[in-house]
Enzyme design. Structure first.
Site, PDB file in Angstrom:
ATOM      1  N   GLY A  10     -26.126  38.090   4.779  1.00 54.70           N
ATOM      2  CA  GLY A  10     -26.317  37.283   3.629  1.00 54.70           C
ATOM      3  C   GLY A  10     -27.836  36.466   3.608  1.00 54.70           C
ATOM      4  O   GLY A  10     -28.482  36.533   4.549  1.00 54.70           O
ATOM      5  N   TYR A 145     -14.094  28.082  -5.253  1.00 50.82           N
ATOM      6  CA  TYR A 145     -15.081  27.871  -4.202  1.00 50.82           C
ATOM      7  C   TYR A 145     -15.115  26.301  -3.886  1.00 50.82           C
ATOM      8  O   TYR A 145     -15.043  26.209  -2.610  1.00 50.82           O
ATOM      9  CB  TYR A 145     -16.513  27.982  -4.906  1.00 50.82           C
ATOM     10  CG  TYR A 145     -17.764  27.972  -4.037  1.00 50.82           C
ATOM     11  CD1 TYR A 145     -17.970  28.761  -3.065  1.00 50.82           C
ATOM     12  CD2 TYR A 145     -18.754  26.749  -4.191  1.00 50.82           C
ATOM     13  CE1 TYR A 145     -19.091  28.738  -2.170  1.00 50.82           C
ATOM     14  CE2 TYR A 145     -19.903  26.759  -3.532  1.00 50.82           C
ATOM     15  CZ  TYR A 145     -19.996  27.644  -2.386  1.00 50.82           C
ATOM     16  OH  TYR A 145     -21.267  27.655  -1.510  1.00 50.82           O
ATOM     17  N   THR A 175     -30.316  26.049  -2.098  1.00 51.77           N
ATOM     18  CA  THR A 175     -31.565  26.522  -1.264  1.00 51.77           C
ATOM     19  C   THR A 175     -32.014  27.827  -1.845  1.00 51.77           C
ATOM     20  O   THR A 175     -31.245  28.823  -2.413  1.00 51.77           O
ATOM     21  CB  THR A 175     -31.215  26.842   0.154  1.00 51.77           C
ATOM     22  OG1 THR A 175     -30.545  25.492   0.758  1.00 51.77           O
ATOM     23  CG2 THR A 175     -32.129  27.313   1.138  1.00 51.77           C
TER      24      THR A 175
HETATM   25  P1  NAD Z   1     -24.596  35.172   0.802  1.00 60.30           P
HETATM   26  O1  NAD Z   1     -23.574  35.766  -0.519  1.00 60.30           O
HETATM   27  O2  NAD Z   1     -26.265  35.556   0.679  1.00 60.30           O
HETATM   28  O3  NAD Z   1     -24.323  35.533   2.026  1.00 60.30           O
HETATM   29  C1  NAD Z   1     -22.751  35.123   2.249  1.00 60.30           C
HETATM   30  C2  NAD Z   1     -22.536  36.487   3.308  1.00 60.30           C
HETATM   31  O4  NAD Z   1     -21.015  36.259   3.497  1.00 60.30           O
HETATM   32  C3  NAD Z   1     -22.643  37.756   2.606  1.00 60.30           C
HETATM   33  O5  NAD Z   1     -23.471  38.595   3.384  1.00 60.30           O
HETATM   34  C4  NAD Z   1     -21.229  38.074   2.620  1.00 60.30           C
HETATM   35  O6  NAD Z   1     -21.157  39.600   2.515  1.00 60.30           O
HETATM   36  C5  NAD Z   1     -20.441  37.684   3.788  1.00 60.30           C
HETATM   37  N1  NAD Z   1     -18.864  37.532   3.495  1.00 60.30           N
HETATM   38  C6  NAD Z   1     -18.444  36.896   2.431  1.00 60.30           C
HETATM   39  N2  NAD Z   1     -16.917  36.996   2.683  1.00 60.30           N
HETATM   40  C7  NAD Z   1     -16.775  37.550   3.794  1.00 60.30           C
HETATM   41  C8  NAD Z   1     -15.741  37.873   4.666  1.00 60.30           C
HETATM   42  N3  NAD Z   1     -14.348  37.612   4.286  1.00 60.30           N
HETATM   43  N4  NAD Z   1     -15.815  38.399   5.827  1.00 60.30           N
HETATM   44  C9  NAD Z   1     -17.083  38.733   6.285  1.00 60.30           C
HETATM   45  N5  NAD Z   1     -18.292  38.457   5.601  1.00 60.30           N
HETATM   46  C10 NAD Z   1     -18.076  37.755   4.495  1.00 60.30           C
HETATM   47  O7  NAD Z   1     -24.743  33.459   0.557  1.00 60.30           O
HETATM   48  P2  NAD Z   1     -25.604  32.303   1.107  1.00 60.30           P
HETATM   49  O8  NAD Z   1     -26.599  31.738   0.017  1.00 60.30           O
HETATM   50  O9  NAD Z   1     -26.374  33.203   2.310  1.00 60.30           O
HETATM   51  O10 NAD Z   1     -24.542  31.452   1.788  1.00 60.30           O
HETATM   52  C11 NAD Z   1     -24.271  31.291   3.048  1.00 60.30           C
HETATM   53  C12 NAD Z   1     -23.237  30.255   3.176  1.00 60.30           C
HETATM   54  O11 NAD Z   1     -23.871  28.919   2.697  1.00 60.30           O
HETATM   55  C13 NAD Z   1     -21.860  30.132   2.252  1.00 60.30           C
HETATM   56  O12 NAD Z   1     -20.902  29.832   3.123  1.00 60.30           O
HETATM   57  C14 NAD Z   1     -22.246  29.176   1.203  1.00 60.30           C
HETATM   58  O13 NAD Z   1     -20.904  28.641   0.796  1.00 60.30           O
HETATM   59  C15 NAD Z   1     -23.093  28.287   1.948  1.00 60.30           C
HETATM   60  N6  NAD Z   1     -24.017  27.533   0.792  1.00 60.30           N
HETATM   61  C16 NAD Z   1     -25.290  28.290   0.390  1.00 60.30           C
HETATM   62  C17 NAD Z   1     -25.850  27.470  -0.572  1.00 60.30           C
HETATM   63  C18 NAD Z   1     -27.331  28.107  -0.847  1.00 60.30           C
HETATM   64  O14 NAD Z   1     -27.939  27.470  -2.055  1.00 60.30           O
HETATM   65  N7  NAD Z   1     -27.541  29.389  -0.615  1.00 60.30           N
HETATM   66  C19 NAD Z   1     -25.501  26.294  -0.866  1.00 60.30           C
HETATM   67  C20 NAD Z   1     -24.495  25.818  -0.478  1.00 60.30           C
HETATM   68  C21 NAD Z   1     -23.702  26.194   0.472  1.00 60.30           C
END
Ligand code: NAD
Ligand code: UDP
Length: 318
Positions: A10, A145, A175
């Site tokens: 991700g 979520y 982010t």
């Molecule tokens: P993203 O969707 O780019 O990455 C999430 C990754 O998790 C993906 O690669 C997806 O394939 C993988 N995934 C989901 N379910 C899965 C499962 N059951 N088994 C294995 N892999 C699985 O999202 P991101 O922006 O990189 O977010 C990463 C983390 O940070 C998340 O937990 C999200 O809640 C948290 N977060 C992100 C933000 C932001 O602004 N980007 C803000 C708050 C929280």
């Protein structure tokens, strides 16, 4: 250290793996590609310290050999993703957290949970300190979520209190940066993609709702410092510079020199009206503050989206 990172394909997971490798750690990335992309990990494989396992972490997680840390980043994270994948989102936040906590306990590893500002819901307090309990609608569309992450935090603290597991919880605020999916539906990716393609910028509601945007290198710096600290309990990591969505649209138009119009669309249900992290704790405990101004971070992100070209930006369109 030998570290397991779930969600490694991700946006944040891939940046985190790179940072851990740069610090000389060994990293096992795990992902099922539900919202991530293999191309985000391409550079990671150049480092001999990176290994990848394709696996859905809602099922039993097996990792061979010792682990010093388990970092649980797997979860759909963009509102359009988790609205499309409500059950998977609930499962990865609940079952996935349980499985990875069990793994950390079995290995005697430190556990690090990626939580979110969404635990504050549509906040009645602004800015949000970690002590605020939030204002979440459990049965609304975003509840899948928000409640999964709230459960994940509760489960993490239960493992800490009951099993003595060493835990960290980061509450990540919006982010942005390179490696975001152009069609992930988040406001920064939508506006940049729309501006570069000459399409209208879609502002939801009247655009007066606020967010505070953190550049990815700042976010990862805070996360790394938190991992290495001895702070147990939630920690906000985000940029406290708050702006309205309409101001963001105007800034993206200016930086891309685009003549796209701004059009309004209905405001999604339970869309938080305000969001801004209070980061006093991160300043005090981690000596962390964001370093990258929004204009600079947006320019880097715009460059990344330009390099994808029309075809790359169109890929993954729903
Ligand atoms: P993203 O969707 O780019 O990455 C999430 C990754 O998790 C993906 O690669 C997806 O394939 C993988 N995934 C989901 N379910 C899965 C499962 N059951 N088994 C294995 N892999 C699985 O999202 P991101 O922006 O990189 O977010 C990463 C983390 O940070 C998340 O937990 C999200 O809640 C948290 N977060 C992100 C933000 C932001 O602004 N980007 C803000 C708050 C929280
Ligand atoms: N938003 C918008 N236009 C878009 C995408 C999002 O106006 O094309 C708004 C959305 O309603 C929210 C803010 O931008 O108020 C941030 O949305 P995002 O999906 O990035 O994440 P959120 O902070 O809501 O989790």
């Amino acid at each position: 250290m030998r570290v397991l990172v779930t969600g490694a394909a991700g946006f944040l997971g891939s940046h985190l793996c790179q940072r851990l490798l740069d610090e000389g750690h060994h990293v096992i990335g795990m992902d099922n590609f539900v919202t991530g992309r293999a191309q985000n990990m391409a550079a990671l494989f150049e480092n001999g310290g990176f290994h990848f396992v394709q696996h859905d972490v809602t099922n039993f997680v097996y990792v061979d050999g010792p682990l010093d840390a388990v970092m649980h980043f797997a979860s759909p994270a963009s509102p359009i993703d988790y609205l499309e994948l409500p059950i998977q989102t609930l499962k990865v936040g609940s079952l996935g957290t349980h499985k990875t906590l069990g793994l950390a306990k079995a290995k005697g590893a430190r556990y690090f949970l990626a939580s979110t500002s969404e635990v504050y819901g549509d906040p009645l307090v602004n800015p949000q300190p970690e002590s605020y309990w939030g204002n979440v609608n459990p049965v609304g569309p975003r509840g899948v979520y928000d409640e999964a992450k709230r459960f994940a935090e509760a489960m993490t603290m239960a493992y800490h209190r009951y099993h003595g597991l060493d835990v960290r919880i980061v509450r990540i605020f919006n982010t942005y940066g390179p490696a975001m999916r152009p069609h992930d539906g988040r406001v920064v990716s939508n506006f940049i993609r729309q501006a570069l393609s000459g399409e209208p910028l879609t502002v939801y509601g009247d655009g007066s709702q606020t967010r505070s945007f953190c550049y990815v290198t700042d976010e990862i710096e805070g996360i790394y410092r938190l991992l290495m600290s001895d702070w147990v309990g939630p920690m906000n990591i985000g940029n406290p510079d708050e702006m309205t969505v309409i101001e963001l649209a105007e800034l993206v138009l200016e930086l891309t020199e685009s003549s796209s119009p701004i059009e309004t669309r209905p405001l999604p249900q339970d869309d938080p009206q305000v969001r801004r992290p209070m980061i006093d704790r991160a300043k005090e405990v981690l000596d962390w503050t964001p370093q990258v101004p929004l204009r600079v971070g947006l320019e880097k992100t715009i460059d990344y989206f330009r390099q994808l070209g029309d075809e790359g930006r169109a890929r993954g369109r729903a």
